[in-house]
Design an enzyme around this catalytic site. Structure first.
Site, PDB file in Angstrom:
ATOM      1  N   ARG A   1       1.053  -4.856   5.151  1.00  0.00           N
ATOM      2  CA  ARG A   1       0.772  -5.629   4.040  1.00  0.00           C
ATOM      3  C   ARG A   1      -0.729  -6.172   3.811  1.00  0.00           C
ATOM      4  NH1 ARG A   1       1.861 -11.934   3.559  1.00  0.00           N
ATOM      5  NH2 ARG A   1       1.620 -12.138   1.227  1.00  0.00           N
TER       6      ARG A   1
ATOM      7  N   HIS B   1      -2.472  -4.926   0.371  1.00  0.00           N
ATOM      8  CA  HIS B   1      -2.965  -5.633  -0.625  1.00  0.00           C
ATOM      9  C   HIS B   1      -4.604  -5.687  -0.963  1.00  0.00           C
ATOM     10  CE1 HIS B   1       0.253  -9.108  -1.097  1.00  0.00           C
ATOM     11  NE2 HIS B   1       0.797  -7.914  -1.134  1.00  0.00           N
TER      12      HIS B   1
ATOM     13  N   HIS C   1       9.344  -1.692   2.347  1.00  0.00           N
ATOM     14  CA  HIS C   1      10.082  -2.987   2.625  1.00  0.00           C
ATOM     15  C   HIS C   1      11.191  -2.951   3.809  1.00  0.00           C
ATOM     16  CE1 HIS C   1       8.818  -5.340  -1.192  1.00  0.00           C
ATOM     17  NE2 HIS C   1       7.818  -5.187  -0.150  1.00  0.00           N
TER      18      HIS C   1
ATOM     19  N   TRP D   1      14.607  -7.318   5.041  1.00  0.00           N
ATOM     20  CA  TRP D   1      15.185  -6.163   4.131  1.00  0.00           C
ATOM     21  C   TRP D   1      16.296  -5.552   4.804  1.00  0.00           C
ATOM     22  CZ3 TRP D   1      10.027  -7.596   3.436  1.00  0.00           C
ATOM     23  CH2 TRP D   1       9.773  -8.053   2.362  1.00  0.00           C
TER      24      TRP D   1
END
Ligand code: ZEM
Length: 290
Positions: free
Chosen positions: A47, A51, A174, A190
């Protein structure tokens, strides 16, 4: 008679072997804290790399992984980046051990390492990102909003230069990790194997019955059967949209195809806006635990 002190010190030029050492160091530490989430820092490192990269704007050429500007406020305080301090802090001892690597190259190398070590495909890597200062921070609002649907996803990802197939391939990330109420406000993983990359995200999207979770938190879905898995409104948008859904079916049916496309699109994501010098070599790192 020679006097070594008159010889200029040789500049250290790191090679593939040096970056592989950094990779190995990260890989060896991913599971060092058993009580961190599902036992691995892998997902939060992916992540962080995403980002850092996903702020890219193709029109202005601003943002992207070149710069590591999330070290600074205001970018570190953007709502979308909540919780990524855990990933940045995890990498500090690595930076201290290998001070020659830039934060920008380190964060992306950590993302590559995490994907490979969590049984994902090989992600080819190029080094050469330079750190930039606070003035290069991107404005808030460049990363996707989980509460929104397909129009928003297209606006955000087209701005980075991706097409519909690439958007759906990226969302397969995910399969990894989870949502945290003290970060995004959302809750839960998920998939049933959040530290192993698979195409389960697509399979679950298609095969499970999803219902609104009844709680006080932000609107999210839960699987009807076990009520332990989650989908964001933005995840559900990729089966509500006909064109996106075609790709969800492709990836649900064929893990090899998912891995191939995921590798290519993640490499593209991680290199958005990076001014590599001509002739920069592309490397593939040898997995350690995978
Ligand atoms: Zn995510 N993501 N993401 N993502 N993401 C979260 C967590 C993780 C969206 C989103 O709002 C959220 C991509 C795309 C999109 C990962 C990778 C990638 C969380 C939970 C949210 C809310 C944060 C928390 O609470 O900790 C949206 C709307 C997206 C648009 C499609 C792409 C692309 C990714 C990589 C290629 C990963 C690995 C996580 C899990 C982090 C963790 O700490 O477990």
């Amino acid at each position: 008679y020679s006097n070594d002190s008159n010889v200029a010190p040789k500049l250290f030029v790191p090679k593939f072997e040096d970056y592989q050492k950094v990779y190995n160091e990260i890989a060896s530490r991913l599971e060092e804290k058993e009580d961190y989430d599902d036992g691995s820092y892998g997902p939060v490192l992916v992540r962080l790399a995403w980002h850092a990269s996903g702020t890219y704007d193709k029109e202005t050429g601003t943002g992207g992984s070149n710069g590591a500007t999330m070290r600074f406020s205001p970018e570190s305080d953007h709502g979308a980046n909540a919780g990524l301090k855990a990933a940045r802090d995890f990498l500090e001892p690595v930076k201290a051990k290998f001070p020659w690597i830039t934060y920008s190259d380190l964060w992306i190398l950590a993302g590559v390492c995490a994907i490979q070590e969590m049984m994902g495909p090989t992600i080819p890597y190029r080094a050469g990102r330079q750190d930039r200062d606070v003035a290069a921070c991107t404005p808030d609002g460049r990363l996707p909003d989980a509460a929104q649907a397909q129009d928003h996803l297209r606006n955000i990802f087209y701005r980075m230069g991706f097409n519909d197939q690439e958007i759906v391939a990226l969302c397969g990330a995910h399969a990894l990790g989870r949502c945290h109420t003290d970060r995004s406000g959302y809750s839960g993983p998920w998939t049933f194997s959040p530290t192993v990359l698979t195409n389960d995200y697509y399979k679950l999207l298609l095969e499970e019955k999803w219902q609104w979770k009844k709680w006080n938190g932000p609107k999210q879905y839960e699987d009807k059967k076990t009520q332990t898995l989650m989908m964001l409104p933005a995840d559900m948008a990729i089966i509500q949209d006909k064109k996106f859904k075609e790709w969800v079916k492709v990836y649900a049916a064929d893990n090899d195809k998912f891995f191939e496309d995921f590798s290519a699109v993640v490499k593209k994501l991680f290199e958005l806006g990076v001014p590599f010098k001509e002739g920069t070599e592309t490397w593939t790192f040898k997995p350690v635990n995978a």
